[in-house]
Design a protein around this motif. Sequence first.
Motif, mmCIF file in Angstrom:
data_model
loop_
_atom_site.group_PDB
_atom_site.id
_atom_site.type_symbol
_atom_site.label_atom_id
_atom_site.label_comp_id
_atom_site.label_asym_id
_atom_site.label_seq_id
_atom_site.Cartn_x
_atom_site.Cartn_y
_atom_site.Cartn_z
ATOM 1 N N PRO A 1 0.762 -1.173 0.073
ATOM 2 C CA PRO A 1 0.052 -0.115 -0.150
ATOM 3 C C PRO A 1 0.677 1.245 -0.043
ATOM 4 N N PHE A 2 2.202 1.237 0.807
ATOM 5 C CA PHE A 2 2.850 2.285 0.720
ATOM 6 C C PHE A 2 3.457 2.597 -0.740
ATOM 7 N N GLU A 3 3.813 1.606 -1.611
ATOM 8 C CA GLU A 3 4.125 1.621 -2.979
ATOM 9 C C GLU A 3 3.007 2.423 -3.706
ATOM 10 N N ARG A 4 2.061 1.951 -3.348
ATOM 11 C CA ARG A 4 0.721 2.735 -4.324
ATOM 12 C C ARG A 4 0.548 3.989 -3.945
ATOM 13 N N CYS A 5 0.497 4.155 -2.607
ATOM 14 C CA CYS A 5 0.618 5.592 -1.950
ATOM 15 C C CYS A 5 1.571 6.614 -2.955
ATOM 16 N N MET A 6 2.770 5.984 -3.003
ATOM 17 C CA MET A 6 3.865 6.979 -3.430
ATOM 18 C C MET A 6 3.767 7.167 -4.969
ATOM 19 N N GLN A 7 3.058 6.233 -5.602
ATOM 20 C CA GLN A 7 2.781 6.380 -7.096
ATOM 21 C C GLN A 7 1.914 7.642 -7.162
#
Lengths: 155, 503
Positions: free
Chosen positions: B96-102
């Motif tokens: 989920p953090f990767e998706r937020c950063m994207q």
Amino acid sequence: MALLRAILTRGFRPAIRLPAVGTMAVFHVETGGCEGCAMEVAALDGAAYALPRAGVRFVTTPRLADVLLVTGPLTRAMAPVLEAAWHGMPDRKALVAVGACAIDGGPFGENYAVLGGLEGRAPLDASIPGCPPSPAAIVAGLAGLLGASEPSSSA
Amino acid sequence: MTVRADADPLPRTAAGLIRRGEAEAGAWRFRLDEDGWRDLVEALRHDPLPFVTLWADGRDVHALFLDGGERPLVASVEPYGGRYLGLSPVRPAAAPFERCMQDLWGFSAMDARDSRPWLDQGLWSATWPLSDRPGPVAWPPEPPDFRPVPADHMILGSGPADGGHHAPGHLRLALDGGGAVGQAEWRLGYAHRGVAARLSGLDAAGAVRLAGRVVAGASVAHQSALCRAIENATGQAADIATTRSRVLLAEIERAATHLLDLSRVARPAGAGALAAECERVREAILERCGRVGGHRLLMDCVGPGGAGDPAMDDAAASMAVGVADLLESARDRLVRCRAWPGLEMRVAGVGVLEQLVARTLGVGGVVGRASGREEDLRRLVPGYRREWLDSGVRRGGDVAARIDLRLAELGSVARVLRAAAGSAPAVARTLPGVGEGVGCAEGPRGAVWYWVRILDGRVAAAHVCDPALAQASALEHVLVGAQAEDVAMIVRSFGLSAAGADL
């Protein structure tokens, strides 16, 4: 009404037995804040205040609601949701902003994700300031709304 | 994995690989080059180094780990062409953090498990709003990209406006013919306010005021975690009185939020008496906080810096005594309400979170402890003593375990309040300030982490990590197989707050 006011001026105590003041169906929408105002509204809905016994019911669909109660700053993602809820309500409806965020954005003013408060965007029938307002202040604000709409509701 | 001839022999541990990088902030943040980062990801496949959170600051991507389970260790890498090697294949909790950063910065994680948007629903005023070059927005927004649903399933969606008194989120369930959940998926982002972006540019006091308004149920935890991060960055330590009052306020908040979450799960479980009792006790605590401390939800009660506010310390001590009395007098009634046999039948064995899933997805807090994980950041927080943390863990992982653990922790709160009020707390050791700091707190619902970079007394960049994000991912697993009528109860038993997941 007078009875409710009398209790409010005497100081609001938890678990107090509120007198019946007529009915008001409230649809609550949290539009993206910290949930603090929503928690204070939840306290009113719970056993500590038992507002439903005083005639203020919280409903789960806007189609049954007289009052749209908004807490939190209006995020861009929630704007269409709030608009749909408002248009889903039957006529003779009221819009109430509870807390600093819902009124003018509070600490969460306009940015890429947030529009801000409702003030200036929609005609507010009542705004209850505070960060968050206490349950007593929210009851007082809702009671003011009942008082204002009493003549038309009895007509 | 290749070992370069001219380099040192490759360290075996992931922590060793991180430390081989260039130290940038004290001895806890290290810059890795692209090869170093790739070696780290490879090493994490076998190394159990606990992952905490992942974020970006506009230039770099940072990953926070807990070395030895207690020392913060950050690996930083500069994405090349906006791309970096994702951590989610080896640490699913990072997904989920990767998706937020994207969504926020446009940094894309290569090999990521999931690259769909998480926060951005296409309604913002820009795409990648925090990057150097925000992009235009396509209109109309693309429809949500949900995972494919098993065949013959019926879709049942609820939220974001369902009349409930909670932050907005949409839960999409796929139900089979018998009313059992075949698949569950969140659509979040409705409550995203851009907290990280808003923290930049604020002075320390302003930033802590804002942190108190990130998640109301964990206001003290967020304020204290940010204070500790700022103190870490500036090399100032809180004095004894401030350390103690932070402990007291955090425990009072834990009691109030546990009671709120208990009442929220007891209502859909049909235990009206337990819900009512929790609501009454919570109201009494909040009323006392408002009267003595000046704020019912304890916002603006914690301040950064060395010397605190003596008036607030006195108020915290006074509140602590009152709250401990309230909890002790309510204990028997709460136990009686819990013992009602109908409740046990309703909650036992329902909504089970396996320990492995909790560990893989990084779920801590009450939910993690109810699934047998010994996760409690209070052992790292100055002012606590290990012998106070006596409520233990539960193995069941079901709704019953989460209810029982919250009740047990209420008793533990009363004991900590009594013990902390009467003892001199250990004060944090002072480290030299390097302009960057990490701080944590064990909030009522789990670990809260802050990272800040301070320039000229103001926050230059910040990251906030709330336990809600991991809980949301875990719920998608837990809900599979549950009956549709139990879904509300299971979600409430996590104490999930979309305000903390979206930030």
